[in-house]
Write a protein that holds these residues in place. Structure first.
Motif, PDB file in Angstrom:
ATOM      1  N   GLN A 102       0.811  -1.351   0.151  1.00 32.80           N
ATOM      2  CA  GLN A 102       0.001  -0.078  -0.004  1.00 32.80           C
ATOM      3  C   GLN A 102       0.977   1.201  -0.044  1.00 32.80           C
ATOM      4  N   ALA A 103       0.870   1.959  -1.071  1.00 30.96           N
ATOM      5  CA  ALA A 103       1.619   3.115  -1.352  1.00 30.96           C
ATOM      6  C   ALA A 103       0.860   4.497  -1.092  1.00 30.96           C
ATOM      7  N   VAL A 104       1.787   5.417  -0.697  1.00 32.97           N
ATOM      8  CA  VAL A 104       1.307   6.855  -0.552  1.00 32.97           C
ATOM      9  C   VAL A 104       2.240   7.539  -1.238  1.00 32.97           C
ATOM     10  N   VAL A 105       1.616   8.531  -2.323  1.00 33.90           N
ATOM     11  CA  VAL A 105       2.253   9.036  -3.286  1.00 33.90           C
ATOM     12  C   VAL A 105       2.441  10.847  -2.860  1.00 33.90           C
ATOM     13  N   LEU A 106       3.439  11.566  -3.066  1.00 29.71           N
ATOM     14  CA  LEU A 106       3.345  12.731  -2.745  1.00 29.71           C
ATOM     15  C   LEU A 106       4.600  13.636  -3.464  1.00 29.71           C
ATOM     16  N   ARG A 107       4.491  14.742  -3.163  1.00 24.58           N
ATOM     17  CA  ARG A 107       5.657  15.673  -3.800  1.00 24.58           C
ATOM     18  C   ARG A 107       6.536  16.169  -2.901  1.00 24.58           C
ATOM     19  N   GLY A 167      24.807  20.086   6.472  1.00 24.29           N
ATOM     20  CA  GLY A 167      24.412  18.506   6.363  1.00 24.29           C
ATOM     21  C   GLY A 167      23.878  18.050   5.049  1.00 24.29           C
ATOM     22  N   ASP A 168      23.567  16.829   5.306  1.00 25.31           N
ATOM     23  CA  ASP A 168      23.121  16.258   4.070  1.00 25.31           C
ATOM     24  C   ASP A 168      21.665  16.750   3.530  1.00 25.31           C
ATOM     25  N   MET A 169      21.517  16.613   1.877  1.00 23.09           N
ATOM     26  CA  MET A 169      20.402  17.095   1.454  1.00 23.09           C
ATOM     27  C   MET A 169      19.208  16.138   2.100  1.00 23.09           C
ATOM     28  N   VAL A 170      18.014  16.949   2.198  1.00 25.61           N
ATOM     29  CA  VAL A 170      16.847  16.000   2.604  1.00 25.61           C
ATOM     30  C   VAL A 170      15.644  16.284   1.742  1.00 25.61           C
ATOM     31  N   VAL A 171      14.640  15.671   1.877  1.00 29.62           N
ATOM     32  CA  VAL A 171      13.371  16.052   0.879  1.00 29.62           C
ATOM     33  C   VAL A 171      12.408  16.425   1.738  1.00 29.62           C
ATOM     34  N   ARG A 172      11.913  17.559   1.606  1.00 25.75           N
ATOM     35  CA  ARG A 172      10.675  18.332   2.429  1.00 25.75           C
ATOM     36  C   ARG A 172       9.315  18.230   1.455  1.00 25.75           C
ATOM     37  N   GLY A 173       8.284  17.655   2.216  1.00 24.47           N
ATOM     38  CA  GLY A 173       7.149  18.025   1.480  1.00 24.47           C
ATOM     39  C   GLY A 173       5.681  18.015   2.501  1.00 24.47           C
ATOM     40  N   SER A 174       4.431  18.002   1.983  1.00 22.23           N
ATOM     41  CA  SER A 174       3.315  18.070   2.777  1.00 22.23           C
ATOM     42  C   SER A 174       2.660  16.791   2.752  1.00 22.23           C
ATOM     43  N   LEU A 216      -0.382  19.050  12.237  1.00 22.30           N
ATOM     44  CA  LEU A 216      -0.934  19.672  10.955  1.00 22.30           C
ATOM     45  C   LEU A 216      -0.694  20.983  10.680  1.00 22.30           C
ATOM     46  N   LYS A 217      -0.394  21.506   9.399  1.00 23.73           N
ATOM     47  CA  LYS A 217      -0.260  22.918   9.397  1.00 23.73           C
ATOM     48  C   LYS A 217      -1.319  23.456   8.602  1.00 23.73           C
ATOM     49  N   PRO A 218      -2.034  24.517   9.220  1.00 25.62           N
ATOM     50  CA  PRO A 218      -3.300  25.099   8.637  1.00 25.62           C
ATOM     51  C   PRO A 218      -3.203  25.572   7.374  1.00 25.62           C
ATOM     52  N   GLY A 219      -3.875  25.482   6.410  1.00 27.90           N
ATOM     53  CA  GLY A 219      -3.975  26.040   5.115  1.00 27.90           C
ATOM     54  C   GLY A 219      -5.452  25.801   4.481  1.00 27.90           C
ATOM     55  N   ALA A 220      -5.477  26.581   3.489  1.00 25.38           N
ATOM     56  CA  ALA A 220      -6.805  26.691   2.587  1.00 25.38           C
ATOM     57  C   ALA A 220      -6.921  25.365   1.623  1.00 25.38           C
ATOM     58  N   GLY A 221      -8.015  24.482   2.147  1.00 22.86           N
ATOM     59  CA  GLY A 221      -8.305  23.508   1.182  1.00 22.86           C
ATOM     60  C   GLY A 221      -6.965  22.292   1.100  1.00 22.86           C
ATOM     61  N   HIS A 268       0.691  17.985   6.689  1.00 22.78           N
ATOM     62  CA  HIS A 268       1.719  17.721   7.826  1.00 22.78           C
ATOM     63  C   HIS A 268       3.005  17.641   7.066  1.00 22.78           C
ATOM     64  N   PRO A 269       3.991  18.513   7.737  1.00 26.39           N
ATOM     65  CA  PRO A 269       5.146  18.677   6.984  1.00 26.39           C
ATOM     66  C   PRO A 269       5.845  17.460   7.374  1.00 26.39           C
ATOM     67  N   ILE A 270       6.516  16.776   6.275  1.00 26.39           N
ATOM     68  CA  ILE A 270       7.173  15.541   6.241  1.00 26.39           C
ATOM     69  C   ILE A 270       8.550  15.700   5.886  1.00 26.39           C
ATOM     70  N   THR A 271       9.488  14.899   6.357  1.00 20.85           N
ATOM     71  CA  THR A 271      10.983  15.199   5.963  1.00 20.85           C
ATOM     72  C   THR A 271      11.293  13.727   5.641  1.00 20.85           C
ATOM     73  N   VAL A 272      12.002  13.365   4.696  1.00 16.43           N
ATOM     74  CA  VAL A 272      12.307  12.264   4.054  1.00 16.43           C
ATOM     75  C   VAL A 272      14.055  12.275   3.785  1.00 16.43           C
ATOM     76  N   GLY A 273      14.736  11.376   4.488  1.00 13.29           N
ATOM     77  CA  GLY A 273      16.203  11.379   4.434  1.00 13.29           C
ATOM     78  C   GLY A 273      16.628  10.237   3.324  1.00 13.29           C
ATOM     79  N   ALA A 274      17.516  10.418   2.665  1.00 17.01           N
ATOM     80  CA  ALA A 274      18.068   9.174   1.725  1.00 17.01           C
ATOM     81  C   ALA A 274      18.998   8.076   2.410  1.00 17.01           C
ATOM     82  N   THR A 275      18.814   7.164   2.000  1.00 17.13           N
ATOM     83  CA  THR A 275      19.675   5.839   2.658  1.00 17.13           C
ATOM     84  C   THR A 275      21.226   6.433   2.555  1.00 17.13           C
ATOM     85  N   LYS A 276      21.550   6.685   1.245  1.00 18.92           N
ATOM     86  CA  LYS A 276      22.871   7.423   1.035  1.00 18.92           C
ATOM     87  C   LYS A 276      22.752   8.678   0.593  1.00 18.92           C
TER      88      LYS A 276
END
Length: 397
Positions: free
Chosen positions: A68-73, A247-254, A290-295, A300-308
């Motif tokens: 079961q996968a969740v896809v986001l940017r 620090g290492d680069m990370v990926v930030r999304g919502s 949860l970060k309030p916003g319109a629609g 939720h701010p999410i941070t993803v770190g790479a394995t390498k």
């Protein structure tokens, strides 16, 4: 007696008449045949408009890993941005030589900038400089300096946290390796009455070296990268002169509120750079409130770190994140969700179709579901069997 034959004109007229009659009959017959195909009885029209006889739709029982996968940017950016604000020294502070550019890699010992002819050297440490460090001083800032000098390859044998001769020697070597004169203590003004006639003046080379707090900048994590230059050559230093990506680069999304219950920290993530087509593995490192916003902007701010460490060409890219929210871990027996139904006795069943349109009910237990499939187990069902889907026809044959 006239022996000439009778005129042929009447005969030809009769022939034309007969041909016209025959032609008209043929045309009328064809017209009648066409009309017969267009005109239908009510019974025939109803029969043609009726739906086709229902047919049994089946699917094959498979073995597969359910995920079961969740896809986001997300956007690739440094873990932390650091504005470099050197401690001001004496006199006017002007950038006299710019030594780093945007995108440059900053290592321990890199000269970040030259201000009024003196360097600002990047060293690894966590405590900002708060005093000039002289020989004989003690403290945690001295110990931090000694560790930084050792990290540059200079041998420091003084006791930890005590500024001695070895620390002073390492400071001299650090400056000289970067083509700068080491800062030295100011010469004391001699007492004319006490000075001996043979005394020689004290030279700069013989005076003790020290470290001014205006000529060092401590960074918690090195190497870093210059993400922006904020003051150019000749500019007076009033605020930050550089911004470092630390620090290492990370990926930030919502993360959408509807997906929050599915995603937890530590879950594996596929990071796809659609510009290059390259995929890198990572994991969810943090999920914020949860970060309030319109629609659709709420999330939720999410941070993803790479394995390498992420490749440098990922910097600043908008990437696609696929979070594996749940998995069976190994291949399991699955059927389409539409093959599952509840029997009159309350059990969960599928209709196995062994041959033709015959149906045999099989009681099953269901497990994980994803992508329109559901895990099943039960006696009488095996990989490769066919099961009815998309509605259960009357009768079980």
């Amino acid at each position: 007696m006239d022996g000439n034959p009778a005129p042929a004109e009447p005969l030809r007229g009769r022939r034309r008449f007969l041909i016209g009659v025959v032609t008209g009959a043929v045309v009328m017959a064809i017209a009648g045949l066409g009309a017969s195909t267009l005109i239908k009885s009510p019974q025939q029209a109803a029969a043609e408009a009726a739906p086709p006889a229902p047919s049994l739709i089946t699917a094959t029982v498979e073995r597969r890993v359910l995920q079961q996968a969740v896809v986001l940017r997300g956007t690739v950016e440094p873990d932390r941005a650091l504005d470099v604000r050197p401690v001001p020294g004496e006199g006017r502070a002007v950038i006299s030589r710019r030594t780093v550019r945007a995108g440059a890699r900053v290592e321990a010992g890199t000269v970040l900038a030259e201000i009024s002819g003196r360097p600002v050297i990047a060293l690894k440490g966590v405590v900002p400089p708060y005093r000039d460090i002289h020989r004989g001083m003690k403290g945690s800032d001295v110990e931090q300096l000694q560790a930084a000098l050792s990290g540059l390859g200079y041998r420091v044998t003084d006791r930890d946290g005590v500024f001695g001769a070895a620390t002073e020697r390492a400071i001299r070597m650090m400056y000289q390796a970067r083509d700068y004169d080491p800062p030295v203590e100011q010469a004391e003004q001699p007492d004319p009455a006490a000075a001996a006639p043979s005394a020689s003046p004290t030279t700069a080379a013989s005076r003790p070296a020290y470290l001014p707090m205006s000529e060092v900048y401590y960074v918690r994590s090195l190497p870093a990268r210059v993400s922006a230059v904020r003051a150019g050559l000749g500019a007076e230093v009033r605020d930050a002169i550089l911004t470092l990506s630390v620090g290492d680069m990370v990926v930030r999304g919502s993360l959408a509120p509807a997906d929050r219950e599915l995603v937890e920290t530590g879950m594996p993530v596929q990071i796809l750079n659609e510009t290059t087509g390259r995929t890198v593995t990572g994991e969810v490192t943090s999920i914020g409130e949860l970060k309030p916003g319109a629609g659709a902007e709420a999330g939720h701010p999410i941070t993803v770190g790479a394995t390498k460490a992420l490749p440098s060409n990922f910097a600043g890219e908008d990437v696609r994140l696929t979070v594996t929210a749940a998995t069976t871990g190994q291949a399991v027996l699955v059927v389409p969700v539409s093959a599952i139904f509840s029997a009159a006795d309350g059990s969960t069943q599928v209709l196995r179709v062994p041959e033709g349109d015959r149906r045999r009910p099989v009681t099953v237990r269901t497990g994980a579901s994803a992508g329109g499939f559901v895990e099943v187990s039960g006696d009488g069902l095996a990989e490769g069997d066919r099961v009815a889907v998309g509605g259960i026809p009357d009768g079980t044959g």
